[in-house]
Design an enzyme around this catalytic site. Structure first.
Site, PDB file in Angstrom:
ATOM      1  N   GLN A 201      32.902  39.193  39.220  1.00  0.00           N
ATOM      2  CA  GLN A 201      33.309  39.820  37.966  1.00  0.00           C
ATOM      3  C   GLN A 201      32.145  39.809  36.970  1.00  0.00           C
ATOM      4  O   GLN A 201      31.556  38.765  36.690  1.00  0.00           O
ATOM      5  CB  GLN A 201      34.522  39.057  37.384  1.00  0.00           C
ATOM      6  CG  GLN A 201      35.113  39.681  36.140  1.00  0.00           C
ATOM      7  CD  GLN A 201      35.735  41.062  36.391  1.00  0.00           C
ATOM      8  OE1 GLN A 201      36.426  41.275  37.385  1.00  0.00           O
ATOM      9  NE2 GLN A 201      35.471  41.987  35.501  1.00  0.00           N
TER      10      GLN A 201
ATOM     11  N   ASP B 163      32.351  46.540  45.180  1.00  0.00           N
ATOM     12  CA  ASP B 163      32.039  47.170  43.892  1.00  0.00           C
ATOM     13  C   ASP B 163      30.974  48.263  44.055  1.00  0.00           C
ATOM     14  O   ASP B 163      30.760  49.068  43.146  1.00  0.00           O
ATOM     15  CB  ASP B 163      31.510  46.109  42.908  1.00  0.00           C
ATOM     16  CG  ASP B 163      32.513  45.807  41.801  1.00  0.00           C
ATOM     17  OD1 ASP B 163      33.444  46.617  41.604  1.00  0.00           O
ATOM     18  OD2 ASP B 163      32.347  44.776  41.122  1.00  0.00           O
TER      19      ASP B 163
ATOM     20  N   LYS C 206      43.765  42.063  39.458  1.00  0.00           N
ATOM     21  CA  LYS C 206      43.196  42.403  40.770  1.00  0.00           C
ATOM     22  C   LYS C 206      43.861  41.558  41.857  1.00  0.00           C
ATOM     23  O   LYS C 206      44.250  42.070  42.908  1.00  0.00           O
ATOM     24  CB  LYS C 206      41.676  42.157  40.780  1.00  0.00           C
ATOM     25  CG  LYS C 206      40.887  43.252  40.077  1.00  0.00           C
ATOM     26  CD  LYS C 206      39.438  42.874  39.845  1.00  0.00           C
ATOM     27  CE  LYS C 206      38.748  43.929  38.989  1.00  0.00           C
ATOM     28  NZ  LYS C 206      37.417  43.548  38.516  1.00  0.00           N
TER      29      LYS C 206
END
Ligand code: NAD
Length: 300
Positions: A98, A121, A54
């Site tokens: 994460q 997200d 990422k």
């Protein structure tokens, strides 16, 4: 029939290119560089790989990447203080924590501490509600990537029968909501669904997000249907040598490809689209934060 292979790797590259063009424009015309902060707690090897790639791709499209690596035993208040700091930082337009988090941390509490406008997200309860009511929101990356591929392949999805197998908060449910928002007739199937093969046989679009290797065989697929395989499963591959493994999806590729009209491979299908959509969400969040026009085709 032999299915058209939907090349997620190539499509993701075009999404990243669009993001890069928009980032360059933001810098040139407005002096703004979008920034993405990724928070990793602990040393889960898979999570470390995701976070590294990422960060690398964030920089490749011209954005700033801020990585925060915390010890596995980081107390919740320390993590929440970091999120509060990132929420207040004008250089940070997207925040991603994460998952999964270590057991002592409350995932819902942590995710809902992120400023919804920076929740790239799309897991914050406000974004879930906005998506559910058809309002502008941050959309979870994996389902957004699936939607982009479906729209690219079909154009309008209106009136199509879609079956989503899996009802997780990160894939199944938001995927179903996106398809509903695009006027599909949507069925969500799950581990308690009766007669799953028959349910799937009625689908023009099948999205498999189950986490069971090659669970969906070709004889569940209607002739010409589009199959989107979200699953990423590592299985033993003795044919490649002792101790070797390979990645497979949730659908049995060969038998499904023989009847489907179009299908995503694993690897090289949905996977690359997920990170591309994270970058797309970050540039979208940056534009919204600065009241600037959003890039076209990068949101739901
Ligand atoms: P999850 O475990 O949270 O949810 C799985 C869902 O499948 C559940 O809702 C469950 O009801 C359903 N299910 C389980 N067994 C079933 C059965 N026998 N029949 C029908 N339904 C059944 O998983 P998830 O997080 O949604 O992920 C699903 C898969 O997608 C995994 O393989 C995961 O690795 C993969 N994934 C890929 C990406 C990507 O970027 N490509 C992103 C996220 C998840």
């Amino acid at each position: 029939m032999s299915a058209t292979v939907i090349d997620g790797k190539a499509f993701a590259a075009t999404v990243r290119e669009k993001v890069a063009i928009h980032v360059a424009r933001l810098k040139e015309e407005h002096g703004i560089t979008p920034g993405l902060a990724v928070v990793l707690v602990g040393e889960d090897p898979a999570s470390q790989v995701y976070v590294r790639s990422k960060g690398k791709m964030t920089v490749e499209v011209g954005m700033n990447s801020y990585e925060h690596k915390l010890d596995i035993d980081t107390p919740e208040d320390v993590l929440l203080a970091l999120i509060a700091k990132l929420n207040a930082d004008p250089a940070v337009h997207g925040i991603l924590v994460q998952l999964p988090l270590p057991k002592h941390l409350d995932e819902d509490l942590v995710i809902n501490a992120i400023d919804p406008a920076k929740d790239v997200d799309g897991f914050h309860i406000s974004n879930v509600g906005l998506l559910g009511t058809g309002q502008k929101s941050m959309v979870p990356c994996t389902p957004l990537g699936c939607l982009m591929m479906l729209r690219d392949h079909h154009g309008a999805l209106s009136g199509m029968n879609a079956v989503v197998i899996g009802r997780s908060n990160i894939v199944g449910k938001p995927m179903a909501q996106l398809l509903l928002n695009d006027s599909c007739t949507v069925t969500i199937a799950h581990s308690r669904t009766k007669d799953l093969p028959d349910v799937v046989r009625g689908a023009d679009i099948v999205v498999a997000a189950v986490g069971r290797p090659e669970m969906v065989p070709g004889d569940w697929i209607k002739d010409g249907a589009t199959v989107i395989d979200v699953g990423i499963n590592r299985i033993d591959a003795p044919e490649k040598g002792e101790g070797k493994t390979r990645l497979v999806g949730d659908v049995h590729y060969e038998s499904c490809a023989a009847v489907a009209g179009a299908i995503t491979p694993v690897p090289g299908g949905v996977g690359p689209m997920t990170i591309a959509c994270l970058l797309a969400n970050t540039v979208t969040a940056c534009c919204r934060a600065n009241n600037l026009a959003e890039p076209e085709g990068l949101t739901a």
